[in-house]
Design a protein around this motif. Structure first.
Motif, PDB file in Angstrom:
ATOM      1  N   UNK A 275       0.830  -1.202   0.000  1.00 44.63           N
ATOM      2  CA  UNK A 275       0.000   0.000   0.000  1.00 44.63           C
ATOM      3  C   UNK A 275       0.869   1.258   0.000  1.00 44.63           C
ATOM      4  N   UNK A 276       2.022   1.206   0.669  1.00 48.60           N
ATOM      5  CA  UNK A 276       2.936   2.350   0.658  1.00 48.60           C
ATOM      6  C   UNK A 276       3.343   2.719  -0.763  1.00 48.60           C
ATOM      7  N   UNK A 277       3.701   1.722  -1.553  1.00 53.26           N
ATOM      8  CA  UNK A 277       4.149   1.974  -2.922  1.00 53.26           C
ATOM      9  C   UNK A 277       3.002   2.522  -3.770  1.00 53.26           C
ATOM     10  N   UNK A 278       1.795   1.996  -3.569  1.00 60.31           N
ATOM     11  CA  UNK A 278       0.630   2.483  -4.307  1.00 60.31           C
ATOM     12  C   UNK A 278       0.375   3.951  -3.996  1.00 60.31           C
ATOM     13  N   UNK A 279       0.385   4.307  -2.704  1.00 58.37           N
ATOM     14  CA  UNK A 279       0.146   5.695  -2.301  1.00 58.37           C
ATOM     15  C   UNK A 279       1.243   6.614  -2.815  1.00 58.37           C
TER      16      UNK A 279
END
Length: 396
Positions: A275-279
């Protein structure tokens, strides 16, 4: 003392701190005109705030848990109140710079208290509650442009928004003090190690926490670089009037609010490192969109994307770090604030310095560059988290 009362104090405090921090970027054009501030001086103002935050985060990370958290939070709120009132009366920019440094010291210690306290009070829902805490900060930044516009309708001076906000901080100080006096101290009792000062060397030597700090640099560059300079960029670099510039900027804070309110829902389907990479990717696309267009609607969408990607990133990164070592909570908060404040310096002063030699429309490239750095460091941090989770899973 009830957990809900303590949580309410921190949430209200973060809402007001959100207003305090974003207010300067909104008021900057009027402050600069009133006090004859050049672009370099304007950049130095934000740099000194971030330098103060570095000092405050370093001190706070080592020593805040020696005190009753909420009593100290109350005292610090009183100091912020006094500083805002004093700054609202200055007529020479040098005094504004001194006040900015002191404001950074005090405010960052309040951030450290808030991060540590919420993480300890809500262990089972740490990510969600830290997201809500930062949501309150973003709600304050969202309210600030409308707050300023409302007061400007009565009296178009940059001084009154500071004075009225100081009144709100007085009520916060009283609320925090009364809550602290009703119950036990919130710092863990009977654990000697939690009453000792902590060492930054114990955490920063671990790669996972080093990349957390480096990601914090990019985070500060994007959030506060955009927050401090976008209104000026939209007015002086793209020719929008003040109201339109503030309205476009509100999409950034709206995205921040929405992201922090709802990012934890996506942890049901995505791991925290993914999720960090997506955000971070959403944020980066938005930063380049803002810079590469002069259309107000597309620029508004770009601001929204930056806020949407950025908002959930900080609480997600910090809560993941505290899951690894919650006893080092003040230090982990401290390195995040130190990293973020370093990024603020680089983006805020760098933009002001660049704008002294080139148009502000060119100097605003510091924000997309900061977004690129944040994406890279968030990706590396996510890989370290994935590595640790794989090792823990193998051991289990």
């Amino acid at each position: 003392m009830s957990r809900s009362s303590a949580t309410a104090v921190i949430f209200v405090g973060f809402f007001l701190l959100g207003m305090v921090f974003i207010l300067w970027g909104i008021l900057l054009p009027d402050m600069a005109h009133s006090l004859a501030m050049s672009e370099v001086v304007s950049g130095a103002f934000f740099t000194l705030i971030s330098m103060g935050m570095i000092v405050g985060a370093f001190i706070g990370g080592k020593y805040v848990q020696k005190f009753d958290f909420l009593s100290l939070f109350s005292v610090l709120a009183v100091i912020v109140t006094v500083l805002l009132l004093l700054l609202s009366f200055v007529h020479y920019w040098l005094y504004l710079l001194i006040g900015a440094f002191l404001l950074g010291i005090v405010s960052s210690s309040m951030f450290t208290i808030g991060h540590t306290l919420i993480a300890r009070l809500h262990v089972a829902k740490r990510s969600a509650m830290m997201g809500l805490m930062d949501f309150m900060f973003s709600l304050g930044t969202l309210a600030a442009p409308f707050y300023v516009s409302g007061l400007y309708a009565l009296d178009h001076t940059w001084r009154w928004p500071l004075r009225v906000l100081a009144v709100g901080l007085v009520f916060l100080a009283v609320f925090a003090w009364r809550t602290a006096q009703k119950g036990k101290k919130l710092a863990p009792i009977g654990e000697a190690k939690n009453k000792e000062s902590l060492s930054y060397g114990d955490v920063i030597k671990k790669p996972v926490f080093l990349f957390l700090a480096l990601a914090g640099v990019g985070y500060g560059a994007v959030e506060f670089g955009n927050g401090n300079w976008f209104v000026s960029y939209a007015q002086n670099g793209r020719g929008f009037d003040g109201d339109k510039a503030r309205f476009i900027f509100a999409f950034f804070t709206a995205g921040m609010v929405l992201s922090r309110l709802g990012f934890s829902i996506f942890l049901r389907w995505f791991s925290n490192h993914r999720l960090m990479v997506i955000l971070a990717s959403i944020m980066t696309v938005g930063a380049f969109t803002i810079k590469l267009t002069s259309d107000p609607y597309i620029m508004s969408f770009g601001n929204f994307l930056v806020g949407l990607g950025l908002g959930g990133l900080f609480p997600l990164m910090l809560s993941a770090a505290m899951d690894i070592d919650s006893d080092k909570g003040p230090l982990l908060s401290g390195i995040c604030v130190i990293g973020s404040s370093t990024g603020v310096q680089m983006a805020s002063f760098g933009t002001g310095l660049w704008a002294n030699y080139a148009p502000l429309a060119t100097a605003f490239w510091t924000i997309p560059l900061g977004a690129s750095w944040l994406w890279l460091m968030a990706f590396r941090y996510s890989r370290e988290l994935k590595k640790r989770q794989s090792v823990e899973g193998a051991v289990a």
